[in-house]
Design a protein around this motif. Structure first.
Motif, mmCIF file in Angstrom:
data_model
loop_
_atom_site.group_PDB
_atom_site.id
_atom_site.type_symbol
_atom_site.label_atom_id
_atom_site.label_comp_id
_atom_site.label_asym_id
_atom_site.label_seq_id
_atom_site.Cartn_x
_atom_site.Cartn_y
_atom_site.Cartn_z
ATOM 1 N N LEU A 9 0.823 -1.205 0.000
ATOM 2 C CA LEU A 9 0.000 0.000 0.000
ATOM 3 C C LEU A 9 0.862 1.263 0.000
ATOM 4 N N GLU A 10 2.016 1.208 0.647
ATOM 5 C CA GLU A 10 2.929 2.358 0.618
ATOM 6 C C GLU A 10 3.454 2.579 -0.799
ATOM 7 N N ILE A 11 3.780 1.489 -1.497
ATOM 8 C CA ILE A 11 4.233 1.607 -2.886
ATOM 9 C C ILE A 11 3.120 2.204 -3.749
ATOM 10 N N LEU A 12 1.885 1.774 -3.486
ATOM 11 C CA LEU A 12 0.739 2.298 -4.232
ATOM 12 C C LEU A 12 0.572 3.794 -3.970
ATOM 13 N N ARG A 13 0.718 4.216 -2.728
ATOM 14 C CA ARG A 13 0.609 5.651 -2.401
ATOM 15 C C ARG A 13 1.676 6.449 -3.146
ATOM 16 N N ARG A 14 2.879 5.945 -3.159
ATOM 17 C CA ARG A 14 3.979 6.642 -3.842
ATOM 18 C C ARG A 14 3.729 6.728 -5.342
ATOM 19 N N ALA A 15 3.222 5.642 -5.931
ATOM 20 C CA ALA A 15 2.943 5.641 -7.368
ATOM 21 C C ALA A 15 1.850 6.659 -7.694
ATOM 22 N N CYS A 16 0.819 6.720 -6.866
ATOM 23 C CA CYS A 16 -0.251 7.700 -7.089
ATOM 24 C C CYS A 16 0.288 9.121 -6.985
ATOM 25 N N ALA A 17 1.126 9.376 -5.987
ATOM 26 C CA ALA A 17 1.698 10.717 -5.805
ATOM 27 C C ALA A 17 2.590 11.085 -6.985
ATOM 28 N N GLU A 18 3.355 10.137 -7.475
ATOM 29 C CA GLU A 18 4.269 10.405 -8.595
ATOM 30 C C GLU A 18 3.512 10.771 -9.861
ATOM 31 N N TYR A 19 2.386 10.108 -10.102
ATOM 32 C CA TYR A 19 1.633 10.325 -11.344
ATOM 33 C C TYR A 19 0.458 11.297 -11.169
ATOM 34 N N GLY A 20 0.324 11.876 -9.987
ATOM 35 C CA GLY A 20 -0.738 12.856 -9.779
ATOM 36 C C GLY A 20 -2.116 12.251 -9.706
ATOM 37 N N VAL A 21 -2.231 11.019 -9.236
ATOM 38 C CA VAL A 21 -3.529 10.355 -9.072
ATOM 39 C C VAL A 21 -3.894 10.389 -7.584
ATOM 40 N N ALA A 22 -5.071 10.861 -7.275
ATOM 41 C CA ALA A 22 -5.498 10.957 -5.877
ATOM 42 C C ALA A 22 -5.639 9.556 -5.270
ATOM 43 N N TYR A 23 -4.951 9.334 -4.161
ATOM 44 C CA TYR A 23 -5.033 8.029 -3.494
ATOM 45 C C TYR A 23 -6.343 7.937 -2.712
ATOM 46 N N ALA A 24 -7.046 6.831 -2.863
ATOM 47 C CA ALA A 24 -8.321 6.632 -2.157
ATOM 48 C C ALA A 24 -8.267 5.306 -1.415
ATOM 49 N N GLU A 25 -8.497 5.355 -0.107
ATOM 50 C CA GLU A 25 -8.415 4.145 0.715
ATOM 51 C C GLU A 25 -9.440 3.101 0.256
ATOM 52 N N GLU A 26 -10.634 3.577 -0.147
ATOM 53 C CA GLU A 26 -11.681 2.657 -0.614
ATOM 54 C C GLU A 26 -11.219 1.872 -1.833
ATOM 55 N N GLY A 27 -10.631 2.578 -2.794
ATOM 56 C CA GLY A 27 -10.153 1.915 -4.002
ATOM 57 C C GLY A 27 -9.017 0.955 -3.704
ATOM 58 N N ALA A 28 -8.109 1.346 -2.808
ATOM 59 C CA ALA A 28 -6.986 0.479 -2.458
ATOM 60 C C ALA A 28 -7.476 -0.812 -1.806
ATOM 61 N N GLN A 29 -8.430 -0.706 -0.898
ATOM 62 C CA GLN A 29 -8.956 -1.894 -0.233
ATOM 63 C C GLN A 29 -9.709 -2.791 -1.210
ATOM 64 N N HIS A 30 -10.442 -2.168 -2.158
ATOM 65 C CA HIS A 30 -11.129 -2.962 -3.183
ATOM 66 C C HIS A 30 -10.112 -3.718 -4.028
ATOM 67 N N LEU A 31 -9.039 -3.043 -4.390
ATOM 68 C CA LEU A 31 -7.980 -3.685 -5.185
ATOM 69 C C LEU A 31 -7.430 -4.912 -4.463
ATOM 70 N N ILE A 32 -7.145 -4.774 -3.186
ATOM 71 C CA ILE A 32 -6.578 -5.887 -2.414
ATOM 72 C C ILE A 32 -7.580 -7.038 -2.302
ATOM 73 N N THR A 33 -8.816 -6.706 -1.942
ATOM 74 C CA THR A 33 -9.816 -7.759 -1.718
ATOM 75 C C THR A 33 -10.201 -8.481 -3.000
ATOM 76 N N ALA A 34 -10.536 -7.699 -4.053
ATOM 77 C CA ALA A 34 -11.069 -8.293 -5.280
ATOM 78 C C ALA A 34 -10.008 -8.928 -6.161
ATOM 79 N N HIS A 35 -8.813 -8.390 -6.125
ATOM 80 C CA HIS A 35 -7.831 -8.845 -7.113
ATOM 81 C C HIS A 35 -6.590 -9.504 -6.515
ATOM 82 N N TYR A 36 -6.520 -9.618 -5.206
ATOM 83 C CA TYR A 36 -5.405 -10.330 -4.578
ATOM 84 C C TYR A 36 -5.901 -11.405 -3.606
ATOM 85 N N GLU A 37 -6.750 -11.016 -2.650
ATOM 86 C CA GLU A 37 -7.190 -11.997 -1.657
ATOM 87 C C GLU A 37 -8.114 -13.048 -2.248
ATOM 88 N N ARG A 38 -9.133 -12.647 -2.997
ATOM 89 C CA ARG A 38 -10.080 -13.615 -3.566
ATOM 90 C C ARG A 38 -9.428 -14.587 -4.541
#
Length: 454
Positions: free
Chosen positions: A376-405
């Motif tokens: 998640l820290e890497i994701l925050r840094r990538a968003c900051a580098e590319y000017g994309v607003a980091y959203a906790e909801e989206g990050a958690q969805h990414l983890i649950t739907a595309h990694y844990e399941r």
């Protein structure tokens, strides 16, 4: 016969370097001080004039990277042999005299070309090269903890990795960096190259038993700007105990410590002197070009040769600090093996070799998959580098739907790749990229491949 280096006692012996500075090698004041036979310098001058047409004495000196006084001495010798003549002037004074080959000189030039077609700076003697190498050894450098952490701060690494990697780099010995693909092994190795301190001297060419080996490679050696080089000449000139101003020997390029990388394309032939029957001179192998710096063997185990073969080739160099290279004549050259050697592999160590195999590589550093927190820290840094607003909801969805399941492993390369894809998708639809569930689902469907599918 084995060609070994012997101690130097001439005035061209390099002075001890100041901290972070390359050794100072004064320019030679005579043909004898070049350390190269007059016959070889004469051949090189023939080739320079042959390919240049009507060069001035100054231009010949620039191509030979020798002081004009030495170049004038060589040209005078060739004029006495009636092989070179003055055909004009391109300026005031003797340095502006233009020279051309006579009929005899053209025959001599053809003979010189038959021996070698090397044209460029005059070579330095092998003995001087080894002396300079000792004075700028990569094994003598030390990287403090603060510098080490700072240079790796753009990567998210756990403390165990940092604690293991730091001492390994400072040891100056071979290192194996291993772990799953996409976790930053190559990025770590490249960062280590950037943190190597100091400047070094790299010869354009080296003379060995009358043969020329081209060493400097502009693709691999990052030369320091000429303005900085000129300043260094003036500073160093004042340090000479003789009281005379001696400029730096221009047969050496002042560079940063080299960082050389080879991947799956590496073969055993790349580690040997390469002789061209057409050009009739040698090209230095990768490990020679990497001397005083870093050599990265990326994708270790995916070369066309077996890992054991590659490591066996370097057992003696890694343990003894000397590599043995063969010349066309059958003579063996003992080359100092002064490199920080890093093997990087995503193949499990058990498939690369046995215990005896890994004993040859002194340090082993595993780069594991990132933890959820690190991901998640890497994701925050990538968003900051590319000017994309980091959203906790989206990050958690990414983890649950595309990694844990789906039971997918976290990889350090995923966040940056996914953010870049998110930007691509948003640009196509003319929208601002957002870290929200719907666009993330679309991005992940494009990025991930089901390797278990039939």
């Amino acid at each position: 016969m084995t060609v070994k280096a012997s101690p130097l006692t001439t005035e061209t012996e390099p002075s001890p370097p100041a901290a972070g500075m390359a050794p100072f090698v004064p320019q030679p004041a005579s043909i004898e001080e070049t350390g190269v036979e007059l016959s070889l310098l004469a051949d090189l001058t023939f080739r320079v004039i042959h390919f240049s047409g009507r060069p001035s004495g100054r231009q010949v000196a620039e191509q030979l990277a020798l002081p004009y006084s030495i170049t004038e001495e060589i040209i005078t010798f060739l004029r006495q042999q009636q092989a070179v003549e003055i055909v004009g002037s391109a300026g005031i004074g003797e340095q502006g005299y233009q020279y051309a080959l006579t009929d005899l000189g053209r025959r001599k030039a053809e003979e010189a070309l038959a021996r070698s077609q090397y044209v460029g700076p005059a070579p330095v003697p092998f003995q001087l090269y080894t002396e300079v190498l000792q004075r700028q050894s990569v094994r003598e450098i030390r990287i403090d903890h603060e510098t080490f952490v700072r240079e790796l701060s753009h990567l998210v690494l756990n403390r165990k990795v940092l604690a293991t990697l730091g001492p390994a780099v400072n040891s100056g010995r071979s290192i194996l960096i291993y772990g799953g693909a996409g976790n930053g092994k190559t990025s770590i190795a490249t960062a280590i190259g950037r943190m190597l301190p100091g400047e070094v001297l790299v010869p354009y060419a080296v003379e060995v038993q009358g043969q020329i080996v081209r060493v400097f490679d502009p693709r691999l050696h990052q030369q320091i700007a000429p303005t900085a080089l000129a300043e260094r000449r003036q500073e160093d000139a004042g340090t000479q105990t003789t009281g005379k101003e001696r400029r730096r020997d221009r047969r050496w390029a002042l560079t940063k410590r080299p960082v050389v990388s080879a991947g799956g394309e590496l073969t055993l032939e790349d580690l040997e002197l390469r002789y061209s029957p057409v050009s009739r001179f040698y090209i230095a192998p990768l490990q020679w070009k990497a001397n005083s710096g870093l050599l990265i063997i990326d994708d270790f185990g995916r070369q066309l040769i077996q890992p054991q073969e590659l490591l066996n080739r370097w057992i003696a160099p890694m343990e003894q600090g000397v590599d043995h290279l063969s010349l066309q004549s059958g003579e063996t050259l003992e080359l100092p093996f002064d490199i920080l050697l890093i093997f990087s592999s995503n193949i499990p160590p058990g498939r690369l070799g046995d215990e005896a195999f890994f004993r040859r590589i002194r340090h082993k550093v595993e780069i594991p998959n990132p933890t959820l927190e690190d991901f998640l820290e890497i994701l925050r840094r990538a968003c900051a580098e590319y000017g994309v607003a980091y959203a906790e909801e989206g990050a958690q969805h990414l983890i649950t739907a595309h990694y844990e399941r789906p039971g997918r492993e976290l990889k350090a390369c995923h966040p940056r790749d996914l953010v870049e894809l998110l930007i691509d998708v948003s640009r196509f639809y003319g929208e601002e990229p957002t870290l929200s569930p719907e666009p993330l689902d679309l991005v992940c469907s494009s990025y991930f491949v089901d390797l278990q599918a039939a």
